[in-house]
Design a protein around this motif. Structure first.
Motif, PDB file in Angstrom:
ATOM      1  N   LYS A  53       0.827  -1.198   0.000  1.00 34.14           N
ATOM      2  CA  LYS A  53       0.000   0.000   0.000  1.00 34.14           C
ATOM      3  C   LYS A  53       0.866   1.253   0.000  1.00 34.14           C
ATOM      4  O   LYS A  53       0.599   2.220  -0.726  1.00 34.14           O
ATOM      5  N   THR A  54       1.922   1.239   0.802  1.00 36.98           N
ATOM      6  CA  THR A  54       2.843   2.383   0.858  1.00 36.98           C
ATOM      7  C   THR A  54       3.521   2.599  -0.490  1.00 36.98           C
ATOM      8  O   THR A  54       3.613   3.728  -0.990  1.00 36.98           O
ATOM      9  N   HIS A  55       3.988   1.502  -1.073  1.00 42.06           N
ATOM     10  CA  HIS A  55       4.658   1.579  -2.371  1.00 42.06           C
ATOM     11  C   HIS A  55       3.698   2.089  -3.445  1.00 42.06           C
ATOM     12  O   HIS A  55       4.059   2.957  -4.251  1.00 42.06           O
ATOM     13  N   SER A  56       2.486   1.586  -3.431  1.00 39.86           N
ATOM     14  CA  SER A  56       1.481   1.997  -4.403  1.00 39.86           C
ATOM     15  C   SER A  56       1.126   3.476  -4.241  1.00 39.86           C
ATOM     16  O   SER A  56       0.974   4.209  -5.229  1.00 39.86           O
ATOM     17  N   THR A  57       1.011   3.930  -2.997  1.00 39.06           N
ATOM     18  CA  THR A  57       0.680   5.327  -2.724  1.00 39.06           C
ATOM     19  C   THR A  57       1.750   6.264  -3.265  1.00 39.06           C
ATOM     20  O   THR A  57       1.445   7.323  -3.826  1.00 39.06           O
ATOM     21  N   GLN A  58       3.013   5.873  -3.103  1.00 43.55           N
ATOM     22  CA  GLN A  58       4.118   6.687  -3.607  1.00 43.55           C
ATOM     23  C   GLN A  58       4.073   6.794  -5.130  1.00 43.55           C
ATOM     24  O   GLN A  58       4.278   7.865  -5.704  1.00 43.55           O
ATOM     25  N   LEU A  59       3.801   5.672  -5.776  1.00 43.27           N
ATOM     26  CA  LEU A  59       3.719   5.665  -7.238  1.00 43.27           C
ATOM     27  C   LEU A  59       2.548   6.502  -7.732  1.00 43.27           C
ATOM     28  O   LEU A  59       2.663   7.252  -8.713  1.00 43.27           O
ATOM     29  N   GLU A  60       1.422   6.380  -7.047  1.00 42.51           N
ATOM     30  CA  GLU A  60       0.232   7.135  -7.433  1.00 42.51           C
ATOM     31  C   GLU A  60       0.446   8.635  -7.260  1.00 42.51           C
ATOM     32  O   GLU A  60      -0.023   9.440  -8.074  1.00 42.51           O
ATOM     33  N   ALA A  61       1.152   9.020  -6.199  1.00 41.29           N
ATOM     34  CA  ALA A  61       1.428  10.438  -5.958  1.00 41.29           C
ATOM     35  C   ALA A  61       2.280  11.016  -7.084  1.00 41.29           C
ATOM     36  O   ALA A  61       2.042  12.136  -7.560  1.00 41.29           O
ATOM     37  N   GLN A  62       3.283  10.242  -7.510  1.00 38.54           N
ATOM     38  CA  GLN A  62       4.143  10.685  -8.600  1.00 38.54           C
ATOM     39  C   GLN A  62       3.351  10.793  -9.901  1.00 38.54           C
ATOM     40  O   GLN A  62       3.538  11.746 -10.673  1.00 38.54           O
ATOM     41  N   LEU A  63       2.471   9.837 -10.139  1.00 40.79           N
ATOM     42  CA  LEU A  63       1.652   9.873 -11.345  1.00 40.79           C
ATOM     43  C   LEU A  63       0.729  11.084 -11.349  1.00 40.79           C
ATOM     44  O   LEU A  63       0.560  11.755 -12.374  1.00 40.79           O
ATOM     45  N   LYS A  64       0.140  11.398 -10.197  1.00 46.35           N
ATOM     46  CA  LYS A  64      -0.753  12.556 -10.096  1.00 46.35           C
ATOM     47  C   LYS A  64      -0.003  13.857 -10.374  1.00 46.35           C
ATOM     48  O   LYS A  64      -0.533  14.773 -11.005  1.00 46.35           O
ATOM     49  N   THR A  65       1.247  13.930  -9.896  1.00 43.89           N
ATOM     50  CA  THR A  65       2.059  15.123 -10.143  1.00 43.89           C
ATOM     51  C   THR A  65       2.314  15.298 -11.636  1.00 43.89           C
ATOM     52  O   THR A  65       2.182  16.403 -12.183  1.00 43.89           O
ATOM     53  N   LYS A  66       2.681  14.210 -12.291  1.00 47.73           N
ATOM     54  CA  LYS A  66       2.945  14.262 -13.729  1.00 47.73           C
ATOM     55  C   LYS A  66       1.674  14.610 -14.506  1.00 47.73           C
ATOM     56  O   LYS A  66       1.703  15.385 -15.465  1.00 47.73           O
ATOM     57  N   TYR A  67       0.559  14.043 -14.077  1.00 46.85           N
ATOM     58  CA  TYR A  67      -0.700  14.280 -14.777  1.00 46.85           C
ATOM     59  C   TYR A  67      -1.168  15.727 -14.575  1.00 46.85           C
ATOM     60  O   TYR A  67      -1.700  16.353 -15.506  1.00 46.85           O
ATOM     61  N   ALA A  68      -0.962  16.270 -13.371  1.00 47.69           N
ATOM     62  CA  ALA A  68      -1.352  17.652 -13.089  1.00 47.69           C
ATOM     63  C   ALA A  68      -0.547  18.617 -13.965  1.00 47.69           C
ATOM     64  O   ALA A  68      -1.080  19.612 -14.479  1.00 47.69           O
ATOM     65  N   ASP A  69       0.732  18.313 -14.142  1.00 48.99           N
ATOM     66  CA  ASP A  69       1.583  19.141 -14.999  1.00 48.99           C
ATOM     67  C   ASP A  69       1.093  19.100 -16.438  1.00 48.99           C
ATOM     68  O   ASP A  69       1.017  20.125 -17.124  1.00 48.99           O
ATOM     69  N   TYR A  70       0.724  17.905 -16.881  1.00 48.45           N
ATOM     70  CA  TYR A  70       0.205  17.740 -18.238  1.00 48.45           C
ATOM     71  C   TYR A  70      -1.095  18.526 -18.423  1.00 48.45           C
ATOM     72  O   TYR A  70      -1.271  19.240 -19.421  1.00 48.45           O
ATOM     73  N   GLU A  71      -1.998  18.408 -17.470  1.00 53.41           N
ATOM     74  CA  GLU A  71      -3.294  19.083 -17.556  1.00 53.41           C
ATOM     75  C   GLU A  71      -3.124  20.604 -17.590  1.00 53.41           C
ATOM     76  O   GLU A  71      -3.810  21.303 -18.346  1.00 53.41           O
ATOM     77  N   ALA A  72      -2.226  21.127 -16.748  1.00 54.63           N
ATOM     78  CA  ALA A  72      -2.008  22.569 -16.695  1.00 54.63           C
ATOM     79  C   ALA A  72      -1.488  23.083 -18.036  1.00 54.63           C
ATOM     80  O   ALA A  72      -1.940  24.122 -18.547  1.00 54.63           O
ATOM     81  N   LYS A  73      -0.540  22.357 -18.618  1.00 52.13           N
ATOM     82  CA  LYS A  73       0.027  22.777 -19.894  1.00 52.13           C
ATOM     83  C   LYS A  73      -0.959  22.584 -21.035  1.00 52.13           C
ATOM     84  O   LYS A  73      -0.967  23.357 -22.004  1.00 52.13           O
ATOM     85  N   LEU A  74      -1.811  21.566 -20.925  1.00 52.81           N
ATOM     86  CA  LEU A  74      -2.834  21.350 -21.951  1.00 52.81           C
ATOM     87  C   LEU A  74      -3.849  22.492 -21.948  1.00 52.81           C
ATOM     88  O   LEU A  74      -4.226  23.011 -23.002  1.00 52.81           O
ATOM     89  N   GLN A  75      -4.272  22.886 -20.744  1.00 49.74           N
ATOM     90  CA  GLN A  75      -5.235  23.980 -20.633  1.00 49.74           C
ATOM     91  C   GLN A  75      -4.644  25.295 -21.150  1.00 49.74           C
ATOM     92  O   GLN A  75      -5.328  26.085 -21.825  1.00 49.74           O
ATOM     93  N   ALA A  76      -3.378  25.546 -20.835  1.00 46.71           N
ATOM     94  CA  ALA A  76      -2.715  26.761 -21.305  1.00 46.71           C
ATOM     95  C   ALA A  76      -2.611  26.760 -22.826  1.00 46.71           C
ATOM     96  O   ALA A  76      -2.821  27.789 -23.486  1.00 46.71           O
ATOM     97  N   TYR A  77      -2.330  25.588 -23.375  1.00 47.80           N
ATOM     98  CA  TYR A  77      -2.232  25.458 -24.825  1.00 47.80           C
ATOM     99  C   TYR A  77      -3.589  25.726 -25.484  1.00 47.80           C
ATOM    100  O   TYR A  77      -3.685  26.482 -26.457  1.00 47.80           O
TER     101      TYR A  77
END
Length: 202
Positions: A53-77
């Motif tokens: 669960k701890t390992h999965s949570t860490q991976l999910e947090a990293q994925l959310k960070t990457k996805y948030a960056d993508y979404e922000a740049k997509l909206q700006a575009y």
């Protein structure tokens, strides 16, 4: 998480068949058990679940960070694409495509990482259970020990699970409060949410 552990246990198919030849005067004695059931009764199972669960949570947090960056740049575009110079617009589209590919690659890597982590935690416990099953077979005069998942019918006294649990230091009386599974079900693979396909406004 435990469903994933169940799948991994089932994949081992740890059926402890004897390798010795049966003599004519030795009666056939067959016992049965369920490795998955025994694993779930052991204290190690909770530790495995916690670490996964701890390992999965860490991976999910990293994925959310990457996805948030993508979404922000997509909206700006999308907001400024109509007024962008073609060279700038093409560069932004290339950046978005690379980010999207990065997210998908991370999803694949994260899944592989989680599976490897699970295997590294479960393998030693499976080996411990397998050793106990083989010792119980010898100590109690069983010719074969089979998985109860392959058993269609048989006497209740053929179930060696309580003996194996006792050898592993688990109280059989407490363990028996948890229903023993008759068969394993395929686990639902946990996969991070798919990324949104980027939109192009030209």
């Amino acid at each position: 998480m435990m469903n994933k552990i169940k799948t991994l246990v089932a994949a081992f198919l740890l059926i402890s068949f004897a390798t010795f030849a049966q003599s004519n005067d030795q009666p056939l004695k067959i016992g049965y058990t369920n490795v998955e059931y025994i694993l779930l009764q052991m204290p190690e199972s909770k530790q495995i679940e916690s670490e996964l669960k701890t390992h999965s949570t860490q991976l999910e947090a990293q994925l959310k960070t990457k996805y948030a960056d993508y979404e922000a740049k997509l909206q700006a575009y999308e907001k400024g694409a109509a007024t962008m110079d073609k060279v700038v617009r093409d560069d932004k589209e290339k950046e978005l495509m690379n980010l999207n590919n990065s997210i998908q690659e991370f999803q694949r890597s994260a899944q592989a990482s989680l599976q490897q982590k699970e295997k590294s935690l479960v393998d030693p416990v499976i080996a411990k259970i397998d050793k106990a099953i083989k010792e119980v077979r010898v100590e109690n005069g069983y010719t074969y020990i089979i998985s109860n998942q392959a058993l269609l019918a048989g006497p209740e006294d053929g179930d060696i699970s309580p003996i194996v649990l006792k050898k592993l230091g688990v109280d059989p009386a407490k363990a028996q409060q948890t229903p023993e599974p008759a068969a394993s079900k395929p686990a639902a693979t946990t996969t991070p949410a798919k990324t949104t396909t980027k939109k192009k406004n030209k």
